[in-house]
Scaffold this motif. Structure first.
Motif, PDB file in Angstrom:
ATOM      1  N   VAL A 127      34.455  42.655  36.763  1.00 34.67           N
ATOM      2  CA  VAL A 127      34.433  41.776  37.922  1.00 34.67           C
ATOM      3  C   VAL A 127      35.775  41.062  37.991  1.00 34.67           C
ATOM      4  O   VAL A 127      36.199  40.421  37.028  1.00 34.67           O
ATOM      5  CB  VAL A 127      33.286  40.754  37.831  1.00 34.67           C
ATOM      6  CG1 VAL A 127      33.326  39.787  39.018  1.00 34.67           C
ATOM      7  CG2 VAL A 127      31.939  41.469  37.763  1.00 34.67           C
ATOM      8  N   THR A 167      38.137  38.285  40.021  1.00 39.90           N
ATOM      9  CA  THR A 167      38.140  37.186  40.983  1.00 39.90           C
ATOM     10  C   THR A 167      39.453  36.403  40.881  1.00 39.90           C
ATOM     11  O   THR A 167      40.017  36.271  39.795  1.00 39.90           O
ATOM     12  CB  THR A 167      36.974  36.209  40.722  1.00 39.90           C
ATOM     13  OG1 THR A 167      37.066  35.711  39.371  1.00 39.90           O
ATOM     14  CG2 THR A 167      35.640  36.888  40.912  1.00 39.90           C
ATOM     15  N   PRO A 168      39.968  35.861  42.004  1.00 37.76           N
ATOM     16  CA  PRO A 168      39.523  36.163  43.367  1.00 37.76           C
ATOM     17  C   PRO A 168      40.177  37.450  43.855  1.00 37.76           C
ATOM     18  O   PRO A 168      41.312  37.748  43.456  1.00 37.76           O
ATOM     19  CB  PRO A 168      40.016  34.955  44.161  1.00 37.76           C
ATOM     20  CG  PRO A 168      41.271  34.561  43.446  1.00 37.76           C
ATOM     21  CD  PRO A 168      41.038  34.851  41.993  1.00 37.76           C
ATOM     22  N   PRO A 169      39.535  38.216  44.725  1.00 33.20           N
ATOM     23  CA  PRO A 169      40.166  39.439  45.235  1.00 33.20           C
ATOM     24  C   PRO A 169      41.314  39.155  46.193  1.00 33.20           C
ATOM     25  O   PRO A 169      42.214  39.975  46.344  1.00 33.20           O
ATOM     26  CB  PRO A 169      39.011  40.162  45.934  1.00 33.20           C
ATOM     27  CG  PRO A 169      38.049  39.074  46.290  1.00 33.20           C
ATOM     28  CD  PRO A 169      38.153  38.062  45.197  1.00 33.20           C
TER      29      PRO A 169
END
Length: 241
Positions: free
Chosen positions: A72, A74-76
């Motif tokens: 995962v 973050t942030p994209p």
């Protein structure tokens, strides 16, 4: 990933028009080591420009696929002010990565430059940076990675009129080369430039020898890249067909 495709198309046009450009936004390290035992792994980035940039980031596997990535990110998308630092975060999905070997993914950073205001026809170039993320399960460490590079075994393979040196890796770590050079009778030691392919865990990779090689022993000199992005100690080995 429609947004990413649009940026890629714009990047291709800009690079063709401009010839070359340097990134305003860049990662502070050349590689990232992420351990499944850590809650998260930070990725520090910096904007060297005085202008603010939007930054898009994404992950891909070594084949360029950006789906089913067990990390995962973050942030994209984030805004990074001029001359400032920012931070991305990686969270590993522990149950979704191999537990018996290291795995590797690409992290891409796409800068989205500000709109030019001073000149109507000014060309704005967007540049993408890319670095590898090495994911290590519990029990893996930097020392194991170093030993993997030192423990490579080599042989020579021939097909038709072409010959390769083949590196075999019995360890559970990927090996990236800092140095890879060969020498043989009539051919002084020279670096093999096409050495970007890593030697995978429990696997092998091969590298094309110069056309002038017609047979006989080859002296191979190599070093592996360590966790801090530099080359480790060099090793030399003479191999015969």
């Amino acid at each position: 990933m429609q947004l990413k495709k649009i940026f890629h198309a714009g990047l291709a046009i800009a690079v063709l028009a401009a010839g070359s450009a340097s990134a305003a936004v860049r990662p502070q390290l050349t590689r990232i080591i992420a351990y499944t035992t850590d809650k998260e792994t930070p990725v520090d980035i910096v904007n060297d420009s005085k202008d603010p940039f939007m930054v898009q980031s994404w992950l891909e596997d070594l084949q360029g696929k950006d789906t089913d990535i067990p990390i995962v990110l973050t942030p994209p998308v984030m805004k990074l002010e001029g001359k400032k630092q920012g931070k991305l975060r990686l969270v590993i999905m522990k149950g979704a990565v191999p537990q018996d070997r290291e795995s590797v993914y690409w992290l891409s950073l796409q800068e989205i430059p500000p709109k030019a205001k001073d000149v109507d026809n000014r060309l704005v170039v967007a540049v993408r940076s890319r670095l590898k993320v090495f994911v290590r399960p519990a029990g893996f460490n930097a020392d194991g990675s170093r030993k993997a590079a030192e423990g490579l075994t080599w042989n020579i393979e021939k097909e038709g009129n072409k010959s390769w040196i083949k590196a075999s890796n019995n360890a559970a770590y990927y090996v990236s080369f800092g140095e890879l050079a060969v020498a043989f009778p009539g051919y002084k030691k020279k670096r093999i430039e096409e050495k970007s392919e890593m030697v995978p865990p429990k696997g092998s990779a091969r590298y094309l020898l110069p056309e002038s090689y017609k047979g006989g022993k080859v002296t191979i000199t190599w070093s592996g890249m360590h966790d801090w992005g530099g080359a480790g100690a060099e090793k030399t080995l003479e191999v015969a067909p």
